[in-house]
Scaffold this motif. Structure first.
Motif, short mmCIF file in Angstrom:
data_model
loop_
_atom_site.label_atom_id
_atom_site.label_comp_id
_atom_site.label_asym_id
_atom_site.label_seq_id
_atom_site.Cartn_x
_atom_site.Cartn_y
_atom_site.Cartn_z
N MET A 135 0.83 -1.19 0.00
CA MET A 135 0.00 0.00 0.00
C MET A 135 0.87 1.25 0.00
N GLY A 136 2.05 1.15 0.62
CA GLY A 136 2.96 2.30 0.60
C GLY A 136 3.35 2.66 -0.83
N ALA A 137 3.55 1.62 -1.63
CA ALA A 137 3.97 1.86 -3.01
C ALA A 137 2.78 1.99 -3.94
N PHE A 138 1.62 2.29 -3.36
CA PHE A 138 0.36 2.29 -4.10
C PHE A 138 0.41 3.13 -5.37
N LEU A 139 1.02 4.31 -5.27
CA LEU A 139 0.94 5.23 -6.40
C LEU A 139 2.04 5.00 -7.43
N ARG A 140 3.00 4.14 -7.09
CA ARG A 140 4.19 4.08 -7.96
C ARG A 140 4.01 3.11 -9.11
#
Lengths: 235, 562
Positions: free
Chosen positions: A101-106
Motif C-alpha cells: 500500500m505504501g507503493a500504491f501510487l508508484r
C-alpha cells in the motif's frame, strides 16, 4: 531555495484557533524538529501540510507547487508523505500488503523492488514477519512498519508525527537510528516530537511551538543549550 | 474509526463455586429458561407438532430437553467431582428445573395472569400436567425433569464411543421431526422409490413410532460406522501425494456444491422457492460484503438498491399503465444494474464524510427515504404508490418462460456464480486491497495517496450492482412489486447473514444465507417463534464463533497467529 516553506499559516477548528501565523522553512536534506507541549499545534501543522485539515489563511509551498488547496492524495503525489501519530498500520493486512500500500501510487516496479530491499535491510524484523498480519506485531515493529511503508512511497519530504510515542526507551533509540538512516538516503524530514531531547539531538534546525505560534527557531544543538527550552521541555 | 465486528477482549470466566452452589445456579438458570419458554407460548405452539405422531409432541419433548441440557451443563462443570456429588447435584438441578416449571400449574389453575401472559391458559396447564391430574402431573413433571437431567449428565460423563451414536441418533430424530413437512414433500415428489420410504417412516403430521426407531437406529449406525472408518481413512488420505489429496478435496467441494445447487430439482417447487430466496439474499450479501466486509462502510440502507433494481425492471417490462417501455427482461436487466449503480454512486455522495456508527444511521435514513418516496403520493403517478406495479412478465428464453420457482432459481444460481466470480476477482485486485486499507485506517490510506472519494463511491456503486440484479429477479419472481416489500428488515437480514457467515468471506455469504434465510423458511410451521430462534442463534453465534461460520482468509490467519 527551501524545499518546504510555510507562510503565515492559520488553522481553525471551528472557533478554536489551532495555528496562528506560523511560518517555517525546511531545506533539502535537513532534519527539522518541531517541539512543543501537548496541544501546542504540532500535529495540526503536519496535518495542514499533508492536506488532512483545511487552511484558514496563509500558504504552504513545496518546491514550486502550492499545496494549500490540494487534496491529501494529490499532496502525496508531489512527494510529501506523512507517518501519522500512534503507529497506524493496516492491522488486518499482512506486513507485505501494508508495504504494498505504501507503493500504491508508484508505477516504477523495478525501483519499487529495490526500495523493498532497502526497507527490509533497514528493518530486518519486517522481512521475517513479511506474511504476518500487521495487527499482531509488537509496538516497535508496528512503528517500523509505518515508517517503512512511508519510505516505499518514495517521499521527498517525510512528515513524522510523534514517532517515539508509547515506545520503550530502547525502541526509541532504534527508531531514531532509522530516522538518521533515512536522512542519509537523501530524504528530508520534518519531525514532530514531545520527546524534545532525542529530537533535537538529530535535528539540524528546531522550532518551538507554543499555543499555536512559533516562539523560537534555532539549530538543534543551540536549542539543546537554550535555558528556556531546557526549563520547559528538557526538565 | 472503521466499523469492526470483533469479539471483545472480555473473557467470561466461569467462577468455580461449590458443587451445591453450582447446582442451584444451573437449576435456576434453566428453570427460568423453561418458565420463559412457557410464558411466551413456545411450549404450547410446539405441542401442536409431533416428534412421533400421537405419542410424543414436540412441546413435551422440549419440556424435558431443558432439564436435560441443565444436567449436561452441570456435569460439564463438575467433571472432576466424585460420582456421589455428580449424582446428587444433577438430581437437584433436575428437581429445580422441574419445580420451576411445575410452579406454573397452580398459577394457571388458581391465579389469573392471562391479561399479561396469553399463553397461561388451560391447554398449557393440561400440557404441563402431561394429561394427568394436576397434582400427579406436577409430580411426574418434576420427577421426569430429574430423570432427564440425570440422562443428560450420564451422556456427558460416558465414553465418547457410546455417547456419539446416541447423540447423533437423537439429533437426527430432532432434525427429521422438525423438517418432516418439507421432507415428506420432497419424498413425495421423488416418485415410487421414495414413496416406499415415506410410507415406512411417516404418516400425516410426522414420524410413526416405527419411523422414529428407524431414524434413530440408522443415524446411530451411520455414526458408529463413520467413527470406525474415520481413522484408517484419514491415515490413507495423509499418505496420498499432496496433488491427489488436493484434487480429492476439491472434487469433494465441487460434488457438495453441485448437490446443493441441484437439490431443488428433486426437492420440488417449495424447496426451489426457498432456495431461490436464499440465492437472492446471497446475491445481495455479495454486494453488501463489498461495502461492509471489504471497504468497511456499514450500510443499513442497502435494501434501497434492491428496490431500485426491482422497480427498474417493473417500469421497463411490465404490462401496466406505469410502464415506460415494454422491453424484454434480458434487455432491461443490464439497465436495472446500471440504474442501481448510478443510485449507489448518488447515495454515496452525501455520506462520503461520515464514518462508523454515524454512517450506519445515515444510510438507514437513505433506505427509508427511498421506501417512503416510493410510497408517497408524489411518486404515485410514476411508481404506483402502495398499489405497486402489476403484471411483470416472466423472462423467456425463446419460447420457454422462466416462470416456475425452479427455473428462476437456476437463473439466480447463474447470476450468483457470475457475481461470486466477480467478487472473488475484485477482492484480490488493486481495488480490493485499497478497500481493505481504507477499512483498516481511512486517514493512513489517504496519507498514502488513496483517493477516498473515488474508492468509497466505487464500493457503493459495485455493492449496489449486486443488489440491483437481486431486485430484478425478485420483481419477476413476484410478477408484481409493492413498496412494502422493501422493508428495513431486509437490510438488517443481509447484514446479519454476512456477519454470521463471516465478514469479508465469499463462502460465508452463501453459508450465512443458507442458515439465516433457508432455515427459517423451512421452519415456517413454528410461526413467529422462528424469529425467536433466529435471534437466539445469532446471539449464540456471536458468543461462540464471532469470526463467522466460514471465516475470511485474513481472519483465520489472525486467529492462527494469536
Amino acid at each position: 531555495m527551501a524545499l518546504l516553506s510555510v507562510d503565515e499559516l492559520c488553522v481553525h477548528y471551528g472557533k478554536i484557533e489551532a495555528l496562528h501565523d506560523v511560518s517555517l522553512t525546511v531545506d533539502e536534506g535537513q532534519v527539522v524538529a518541531l517541539i512543543g507541549a501537548n496541544g501546542a499545534g504540532k500535529s495540526s501543522l503536519l496535518k495542514a501540510i499533508s492536506g488532512i485539515v483545511g487552511v484558514a489563511s496563509g500558504s504552504i509551498r513545496f518546491r514550486d507547487q502550492v499545496l494549500t488547496d490540494c487534496a491529501p492524495h494529490e499532496i502525496v503525489r508531489h512527494g510529501v508523505v506523512q507517518v501519522p501519530e500512534g503507529r497506524r498500520i493496516f492491522s488486518r493486512l499482512t506486513v507485505q500488503e501494508n508495504l504494498d500500500m505504501g507503493a500504491f501510487l508508484r508505477r516504477d516496479h523495478a525501483e519499487v523492488r529495490r526500495d523493498f530491499e532497502r526497507a527490509f535491510a533497514m528493518f530486518p524484523r519486517l522481512r521475517e514477519r513479511r506474511n504476518q498480519v500487521a495487527g499482531t506485531l509488537s509496538g516497535g515493529e508496528q512503528q517500523m512498519l509505518a515508517m517503512a511503508r512511508a519510505l516505499l512511497s518514495k517521499p521527498q519530504l517525510l512528515l513524522l508525527d510523534e514517532p517515539s510515542m508509547g515506545l520503550a526507551p530502547i525502541l526509541v533509540d532504534l527508531v531514531f537510528d532509522s530516522i538518521e538512516a533515512i536522512r542519509k538516503d537523501g530524504v528530508t524530514i520534518l519531525l514532530v516530537e514531545q520527546n524534545a531531547f532525542v529530537a533535537l539531538q538529530i535535528a539540524d534546525i528546531g522550532y518551538v511551538l507554543e499555543t499555536g505560534s512559533i516562539v523560537l527557531r534555532e539549530s538543534g544543538p543551540a536549542l539543546l543549550e537554550n535555558d528556556a527550552v531546557k526549563r520547559a521541555y528538557l526538565g | 474509526m472503521s466499523f469492526e465486528i470483533v469479539s471483545s477482549g472480555f473473557q467470561h470466566r466461569q467462577r468455580t463455586g461449590t458443587p451445591l452452589s453450582q447446582a442451584l445456579k444451573t437449576g435456576i438458570v434453566f428453570g427460568v429458561l423453561s418458565l420463559y419458554l412457557a410464558l411466551v407460548g413456545v411450549y404450547l405452539t410446539f405441542d401442536k407438532s409431533w416428534v412421533v405422531v400421537n405419542v410424543l409432541s414436540m412441546g413435551r419433548t422440549l419440556l424435558f430437553v431443558v432439564p436435560l441440557l441443565a444436567g449436561v451443563q452441570f456435569a460439564r462443570l463438575n467433571r472432576s467431582q466424585s460420582r456421589a456429588v455428580q449424582l446428587g447435584g444433577t438430581l437437584l438441578v433436575g428437581l429445580i428445573v422441574g419445580g420451576f416449571t411445575a410452579c406454573l400449574l397452580p398459577v394457571i389453575l388458581f391465579g389469573n395472569l392471562r391479561v399479561m401472559f396469553v399463553a397461561l391458559s388451560s391447554p398449557l396447564a393440561k400440557m404441563l400436567a402431561l394429561g394427568l391430574t394436576p397434582v400427579l402431573g406436577a409430580a411426574v413433571l418434576v420427577a421426569g425433569s430429574a430423570a432427564a437431567a440425570l440422562f443428560g449428565a450420564l451422556l456427558t460423563v460416558m465414553s465418547p464411543t457410546v455417547r456419539r451414536p446416541i447423540t447423533v441418533g437423537l439429533a437426527a430424530l430432532a432434525v427429521v421431526a422438525l423438517l418432516q413437512e418439507v421432507l415428506q414433500l420432497i419424498l413425495r415428489g421423488g416418485g415410487a422409490a421414495f414413496s416406499f420410504i415415506t410410507r415406512g417412516l411417516f404418516q400425516y403430521g410426522g414420524l410413526t413410532v416405527r419411523g422414529a426407531i428407524i431414524v434413530f437406529v440408522a443415524a446411530a449406525l451411520v455414526s458408529i460406522v463413520v467413527a470406525r472408518l474415520r481413522a484408517p481413512f484419514k491415515a490413507r488420505f495423509a499418505e496420498l501425494p499432496p496433488g491427489a489429496a488436493r484434487f480429492l478435496r476439491q472434487a469433494g467441494i465441487v460434488i457438495l456444491l453441485a448437490a446443493i445447487i441441484f437439490f431443488p430439482l428433486i426437492g420440488g417447487s417449495f424447496v426451489a422457492q426457498v432456495f431461490l430466496l436464499v440465492g437472492l439474499y446471497a446475491l445481495m450479501g455479495m454486494g453488501l460484503n463489498v461495502e461492509v466486509g471489504l471497504a468497511g462502510l456499514l450500510d443499513l440502507g442497502f435494501v434501497a438498491y434492491f428496490a431500485i433494481g426491482a422497480y427498474t425492471i417493473a417500469l421497463l417490462t411490465a404490462d401496466s399503465p406505469h410502464a415506460l417501455a415494454s422491453m424484454s427482461f434480458w434487455a432491461a436487466l443490464p439497465i436495472a444494474v446500471l440504474v442501481s449503480v448510478a443510485f449507489g454512486f448518488l447515495f454515496g455522495i452525501p455520506v462520503l464524510g461520515i464514518r462508523g456508527d454515524y454512517l450506519a444511521v445515515a444510510t438507514l435514513g437513505i433506505g427509508e427515504i427511498v421506501r417512503v418516496l416510493v410510497l408517497s403520493d408524489v411518486a404515485q403517478p410514476l411508481l404506483g404508490g402502495a398499489q405497486g406495479i402489476l403484471n411483470i412478465p416472466s423472462p423467456a428464453i425463446g419460447s420457454f418462460e422462466l416462470a416456475t420457482p425452479t427455473s428462476l432459481y437456476f437463473l439466480t444460481v447463474c447470476c450468483l456464480a457470475l457475481a461470486t466470480y466477480f467478487a472473488f476477482r475484485v477482492q484480490d485486485s488493486r481495488l480490493g486491497r485499497t478497500w481493505m486499507a481504507m477499512r483498516d485506517d481511512e486517514d493512513v490510506a489517504q496519507a498514502l495517496g488513496i483517493n477516498l472519494v473515488k474508492t468509497k463511491l466505487l464500493a457503493y456503486s459495485i455493492g449496489a450492482a449486486f443488489a440491483g440484479v437481486a431486485g430484478a429477479i425478485f420483481a419477476v419472481m413476484l410478477k408484481s412489486i409493492f413498496p412494502h416489500s422493501f422493508q428495513l428488515l431486509i437490510s438488517i437480514n443481509i447484514l446479519a447473514l454476512i456477519i454470521v457467515g463471516g465478514l469479508g468471506s465469499l463462502g460465508g455469504v452463501i453459508v450465512g444465507a443458507l442458515v439465516l434465510i433457508g432455515l427459517p423458511e423451512l421452519l415456517r410451521e413454528f410461526g413467529e417463534y422462528r424469529f425467536l430462534l433466529y435471534g437466539a442463534v445469532i446471539v449464540a453465534m456471536m458468543r461462540l464463533k464471532p469470526e463467522g461460520l466460514w471465516p475470511a482468509r485474513i481472519r483465520r490467519r489472525e486467529t492462527a497467529d494469536a
